[in-house]
Every structure is written in C-alpha cells, then in structure tokens.
Design an enzyme around this catalytic site. Structure first.
Site, short mmCIF file in Angstrom:
data_model
loop_
_atom_site.label_atom_id
_atom_site.label_comp_id
_atom_site.label_asym_id
_atom_site.label_seq_id
_atom_site.Cartn_x
_atom_site.Cartn_y
_atom_site.Cartn_z
N TYR A 48 -17.36 4.84 12.04
CA TYR A 48 -18.06 5.09 12.75
C TYR A 48 -19.13 4.72 13.50
O TYR A 48 -19.94 5.64 14.10
CB TYR A 48 -19.35 6.05 11.35
CG TYR A 48 -18.03 7.50 9.97
CD1 TYR A 48 -16.98 7.22 10.42
CD2 TYR A 48 -18.57 7.87 9.51
CE1 TYR A 48 -16.23 7.81 9.94
CE2 TYR A 48 -17.47 8.50 8.69
CZ TYR A 48 -16.46 8.71 8.55
OH TYR A 48 -15.51 9.33 7.39
N HIS A 99 -10.40 2.80 3.30
CA HIS A 99 -10.45 4.35 4.60
C HIS A 99 -9.34 5.51 4.25
O HIS A 99 -9.15 6.12 4.64
CB HIS A 99 -11.11 3.95 5.51
CG HIS A 99 -11.98 5.53 6.58
ND1 HIS A 99 -13.18 5.16 7.02
CD2 HIS A 99 -11.73 6.63 5.90
CE1 HIS A 99 -13.18 5.94 8.03
NE2 HIS A 99 -12.68 7.22 7.57
#
Length: 264
Positions: A48, A99
């Site tokens: 992010y 992730h």
C-alpha cells in the site's frame, strides 16, 4: 466492541479500518479519526506504500496493527518486516500476513517459515496469511506444523468463498474479509437497499453488520469522516435471521473482483 479469539490464544478486534488505496500523505488523519471513533484494528501492507503515514496516525495508541509481506520479499520476511516496522514506528506488529501465496514464485512455504521465526522472536505477535486457498494452507501447515491465525480473503455478499470459509473454520483460522462492500457495487443492490430501509441503516452498515453476524472479522476502508463514522456505527445494526439468509443467497461463485490467488 467484539473481539475474536485466535488459535494462538490472543484476542483481535472483529471490526477494523482498512487503508488500501489511501495515499501515504493522506492516511495519518484518517487513522487518527478512526482511532478517535473507537477503531482498535488498523490494516495496512507494504504494497500500500502508506505504512509511514499509518504509523504517524497511530501515534502511541495501543491499537492492533496488521501489515503484510509482498511477493518480492518471500525469501526475506525478516528484512521486509524490519522495513515495515521502521515506517510504522513500532517494535512489533500484532499481525503479519503473507499478502498472496504467489504460487508461481514458489516461495510461499519459505515465507511462512520466516513468519514462524518472526513470531518466535516477538517481532510479529500473531501470524497469518491473505488470499490463501485450501491447497496453499495445506502446504504451509504440512511443512511447519503451524496453522495461520488469520486468513484474510476477498469476501462480500456476491462472493462469499464458502469453501475457504469452511476450511478456515475447520482449522481454527479466523476469516477476515477484505473488499467487504464488494468495491461499492453491492451497495446499490435492491435486496441490500430494502433491508437497509427496513432496519434504519445505510446499505454499507447492513453489509458490515452481516459480516459481523457471520463471525467474520471485517476491515472496511473509509477515507471520508462520515463514512468512517457510519462504518463504526454498523456495530449497532441488528439483522434478523431472514435478513442474513437473504444476503447469504446473493452469493455468486463468479463474483470475484480481485485477482485469482492461483494466478497472482
């Protein structure tokens, strides 16, 4: 606020604040506003590129912090987490996730071994995965004997991943929903709108309340103060069994909006 008990004995807030696609330069006041409202779980990730801003927003508050390991660091989980901790301004995170399994890279088992080691030294208090399917989960548990505490997956009314949910439940893994509102598309569905009108809530609150009623952890993203407050207010929305069944019936096996974990 309801907490969920993880298979490592720790308790995690059920409702959290997601920060995906909130720029680093804008995320600190969002996180601070969320904490001031009552959110006690903040979710971010190396991908992010906003961990520094999240850390600025966290300050010294005692808040559950989750971040994630990206593909390019599957062979160096410790180095990746050290970089994340430096940006977050923390000595440890509450939850560190792989992730994506990224099966093409062939290193997700190695990555999981790295997370197990990080838990042992205390840099990650709990460890888990994101976007793992049963075959990926089987592989890491068989290799290490360690079951993830959390599996964070795409989950919303029109894509419920019931097979993965069932696997998680059978193995004591908490299912955590990302994109819980279906990237906004579900908010206009007439079935959701009808329930919202009947219970005196917003469509987003109804969907979040559905996740909570199902025993899922949920991390809706909100950058707008009104949306933040609305999402937090979903804790007080009560759905009937019929409402929950109606939303359950919206499931579409082809409703995936994100990448397929077998391909990314």
């Amino acid at each position: 606020m309801t907490d969920l008990t993880l298979n490592d004995g720790r308790s995690m807030p059920q409702l959290g604040l997601g920060t995906y696609q909130i720029p680093d330069s804008q995320v600190a006041p969002v996180v601070r506003a969320g904490i001031d409202l009552g959110f006690r779980l903040i979710d971010t990730a190396a991908l992010y590129h906003n961990e520094r801003g999240v850390g600025d927003g966290l300050g010294h508050d005692d808040v559950w912090v989750t971040t994630k390991l990206w593909h390019d660091q599957h062979g160096d989980a410790e180095g990746a987490l050290d970089a994340s901790l430096a940006l977050l301004g923390r000595e440890a995170v509450d939850l560190y996730l792989i992730h994506w399994p990224h099966p093409a890279g062939g290193k997700f088992v190695e990555a999981w071994k790295g997370l197990v080691a990080l838990r042992e030294v205390g840099k990650a208090r709990s460890i888990g995965v994101s976007n793992f399917l049963p075959e990926h989960l089987d592989a890491i548990v068989e290799a290490t004997g360690v079951t993830p505490a959390v599996n964070q997956i795409e989950l919303h009314p029109t894509f419920q991943q019931r097979e993965v949910q069932a696997y998680n439940q059978a193995h004591g893994i908490v299912t955590q929903s990302w994109s819980p509102l279906g990237q906004g598309a579900t908010l206009k569905d007439e079935r959701i709108v009808a329930i919202a009108e009947r219970v005196g809530a917003t469509p987003a609150q109804v969907i979040i309340a559905w996740h909570l009623a199902k025993g899922l952890s949920v991390i809706p993203k909100a950058a707008d103060p009104d949306h933040l407050e609305s999402n937090w207010g979903a804790r007080n929305v009560r759905l009937s069994d019929a409402d929950i069944a109606a939303i359950d019936a919206m499931d579409d096996p082809d409703g995936r909006m994100g990448p397929d974990p077998r391909e990314l």
